[in-house]
Design an enzyme around this catalytic site. Sequence first.
Site, PDB file in Angstrom:
ATOM      1  N   ASP A 165      42.549  43.352  35.132  1.00 21.95           N
ATOM      2  CA  ASP A 165      42.813  42.011  35.567  1.00 21.95           C
ATOM      3  C   ASP A 165      41.693  41.232  35.943  1.00 21.95           C
ATOM      4  O   ASP A 165      40.411  42.177  35.869  1.00 21.95           O
ATOM      5  CB  ASP A 165      43.833  42.219  36.502  1.00 21.95           C
ATOM      6  CG  ASP A 165      43.849  40.869  37.483  1.00 21.95           C
ATOM      7  OD1 ASP A 165      44.319  39.882  36.650  1.00 21.95           O
ATOM      8  OD2 ASP A 165      43.631  40.580  38.739  1.00 21.95           O
TER       9      ASP A 165
ATOM     10  N   ASP B 288      41.068  37.782  37.811  1.00 22.61           N
ATOM     11  CA  ASP B 288      40.885  37.089  39.062  1.00 22.61           C
ATOM     12  C   ASP B 288      41.141  37.923  39.960  1.00 22.61           C
ATOM     13  O   ASP B 288      42.155  38.719  40.437  1.00 22.61           O
ATOM     14  CB  ASP B 288      41.915  35.930  39.218  1.00 22.61           C
ATOM     15  CG  ASP B 288      41.867  34.822  38.166  1.00 22.61           C
ATOM     16  OD1 ASP B 288      40.504  34.689  37.739  1.00 22.61           O
ATOM     17  OD2 ASP B 288      42.814  34.192  37.920  1.00 22.61           O
TER      18      ASP B 288
END
EC number: 3.1.3.3
Length: 226
Positions: free
Chosen positions: A20, A22
């Site tokens: 991922d 963020d």
Amino acid sequence: MTTIQETKELFRRADAVCFDVDSTVIKEEGIDELAKFCGVGDVVREMTRKAMGGSMTFKKALTERLSIIRCSREQVNKLITDHPPQLTPGIKELVDRLHKRNIKVFLISGGFRCIVEHVASQLNIPLHHVYANRLKFYFNGEYAGFDETQPTAESGGKGKVISMLKEQYGFETVVMIGDGATDLEACPPANAFIGFGGNVVRAQVKERSSWYVTSFDELLKEMEKI
């Protein structure tokens, strides 16, 4: 659920590792930074918190937040220039180590491709290994929505990308690493999930992760055992 030992074993022999972006690869939430830059930071931050907690569908949260931000192409470019995303300590070393071991690295993000590509280039990750949402602009640069056909625009989209990668590349073992509910949901089809709390700890994710780390050094140490 896999045990911590099984998760570590799967990580050590992974064909591919998906991150991922963020609050995992970078310290901040890209959409919150964009909102702050456009003067609507507080409202959007609260909506991000709800989206990450899993209390509304991802697409609904994304649509609502972007309709408040309504960023222009110029604002997005200025954000990247003036406030480039800050890499989480240890991520560059970890990605370099994975690449040296010939383990493929992908970035799968519910954030925006224009920001994620900037991150990928800092980490020497090829741009065709980036899966993220695309903002759309009118010819005059004004906000025109986002590409709703991208798998990452939907709840469960990260899992769809991982299934596609397994089919496309023939990967047997894929590991997903992230901080949020959408990352956790990607396992399965990911063979293992590692929760990351180095920037923000989300209680639901921590509780449901067999292996939860707060620093990328923990993953680097595990790789030394190979």
